[in-house]
Design a protein around this motif. Sequence first.
Motif, PDB file in Angstrom:
ATOM      1  N   GLN A  24       0.841  -1.197   0.000  1.00 18.69           N
ATOM      2  CA  GLN A  24       0.000   0.000   0.000  1.00 18.69           C
ATOM      3  C   GLN A  24       0.868   1.235   0.000  1.00 18.69           C
ATOM      4  N   LEU A  25       0.471   2.204  -0.798  1.00 18.87           N
ATOM      5  CA  LEU A  25       1.228   3.435  -0.963  1.00 18.87           C
ATOM      6  C   LEU A  25       0.352   4.614  -0.572  1.00 18.87           C
ATOM      7  N   VAL A  26       0.897   5.506   0.211  1.00 26.05           N
ATOM      8  CA  VAL A  26       0.156   6.685   0.638  1.00 26.05           C
ATOM      9  C   VAL A  26       1.001   7.918   0.384  1.00 26.05           C
ATOM     10  N   GLU A  27       0.498   8.793  -0.477  1.00 33.34           N
ATOM     11  CA  GLU A  27       1.201  10.032  -0.795  1.00 33.34           C
ATOM     12  C   GLU A  27       0.776  11.142   0.149  1.00 33.34           C
ATOM     13  N   SER A  28       1.683  12.093   0.328  1.00 33.96           N
ATOM     14  CA  SER A  28       1.373  13.300   1.100  1.00 33.96           C
ATOM     15  C   SER A  28       2.249  14.426   0.602  1.00 33.96           C
ATOM     16  N   GLY A  29       1.904  15.641   0.981  1.00 30.54           N
ATOM     17  CA  GLY A  29       2.753  16.785   0.671  1.00 30.54           C
ATOM     18  C   GLY A  29       2.272  17.672  -0.448  1.00 30.54           C
ATOM     19  N   GLY A  30       1.188  17.286  -1.115  1.00 35.20           N
ATOM     20  CA  GLY A  30       0.684  18.147  -2.179  1.00 35.20           C
ATOM     21  C   GLY A  30       0.121  19.443  -1.614  1.00 35.20           C
ATOM     22  N   GLY A  31      -0.166  20.357  -2.506  1.00 34.22           N
ATOM     23  CA  GLY A  31      -0.718  21.636  -2.072  1.00 34.22           C
ATOM     24  C   GLY A  31      -0.734  22.632  -3.203  1.00 34.22           C
ATOM     25  N   SER A  32      -0.959  23.873  -2.840  1.00 40.04           N
ATOM     26  CA  SER A  32      -1.045  24.950  -3.819  1.00 40.04           C
ATOM     27  C   SER A  32       0.025  25.981  -3.519  1.00 40.04           C
ATOM     28  N   VAL A  33       0.885  26.262  -4.507  1.00 42.51           N
ATOM     29  CA  VAL A  33       1.939  27.265  -4.352  1.00 42.51           C
ATOM     30  C   VAL A  33       2.005  28.106  -5.612  1.00 42.51           C
ATOM     31  N   GLN A  34       2.680  29.218  -5.507  1.00 43.52           N
ATOM     32  CA  GLN A  34       2.873  30.065  -6.672  1.00 43.52           C
ATOM     33  C   GLN A  34       4.047  29.573  -7.521  1.00 43.52           C
ATOM     34  N   ALA A  35       4.034  29.963  -8.766  1.00 43.11           N
ATOM     35  CA  ALA A  35       5.127  29.604  -9.664  1.00 43.11           C
ATOM     36  C   ALA A  35       6.455  30.051  -9.056  1.00 43.11           C
TER      37      ALA A  35
ATOM     38  N   TYR B 216       4.244  -0.875 -13.487  1.00 43.65           N
ATOM     39  CA  TYR B 216       3.962  -0.715 -12.071  1.00 43.65           C
ATOM     40  C   TYR B 216       2.641  -1.392 -11.716  1.00 43.65           C
ATOM     41  N   ASP B 217       2.627  -1.984 -10.545  1.00 44.94           N
ATOM     42  CA  ASP B 217       1.496  -2.797 -10.130  1.00 44.94           C
ATOM     43  C   ASP B 217       0.713  -2.199  -8.965  1.00 44.94           C
ATOM     44  N   TYR B 218       1.354  -1.347  -8.216  1.00 51.38           N
ATOM     45  CA  TYR B 218       0.707  -0.732  -7.054  1.00 51.38           C
ATOM     46  C   TYR B 218       0.720   0.777  -7.226  1.00 51.38           C
ATOM     47  N   TRP B 219      -0.380   1.392  -6.868  1.00 52.49           N
ATOM     48  CA  TRP B 219      -0.518   2.838  -7.013  1.00 52.49           C
ATOM     49  C   TRP B 219      -1.156   3.431  -5.768  1.00 52.49           C
ATOM     50  N   GLY B 220      -0.674   4.604  -5.397  1.00 55.55           N
ATOM     51  CA  GLY B 220      -1.347   5.349  -4.348  1.00 55.55           C
ATOM     52  C   GLY B 220      -2.547   6.081  -4.915  1.00 55.55           C
TER      53      GLY B 220
END
Length: 128
Positions: A3-14, A115-119
Amino acid sequence: EVQLVESGGGSVQAGGSLRLSCAVSAYKYRGKYMGWFRQAPGKEREGVAAVSRFDGSTYYGDFVKGRFTISQDNAKNTMDLQMNSLEPEDTAMYFCAAQVPRAVYSEQWSDSRQYDYWGKGTLVIISS
């Protein structure tokens, strides 16, 4: 089962930075590549970066142009993607991906079929 769990995304300026992290639930991951992919609305999923768990080699999509760095911590079973100098074109859902161990591995790290597993993904939005 991995199992894969991503984190850290968000909204930022260029021009800004984000650090994505992928936590891997397996006791010991035995596939070769772990990778980051992204998919923007209306576009195909594309490979961003990958790391070989065997020798630590790293691979990047041409569009990265030195802006991103992929890293792994085998002891913690995590994989990070440091993204700098972000551009509006980087806006997408970012996915962590892993492989089932196999006898022969393709060298095409950016082929999502390897790839076989995806978050579930983490959303990155870059505003101009």
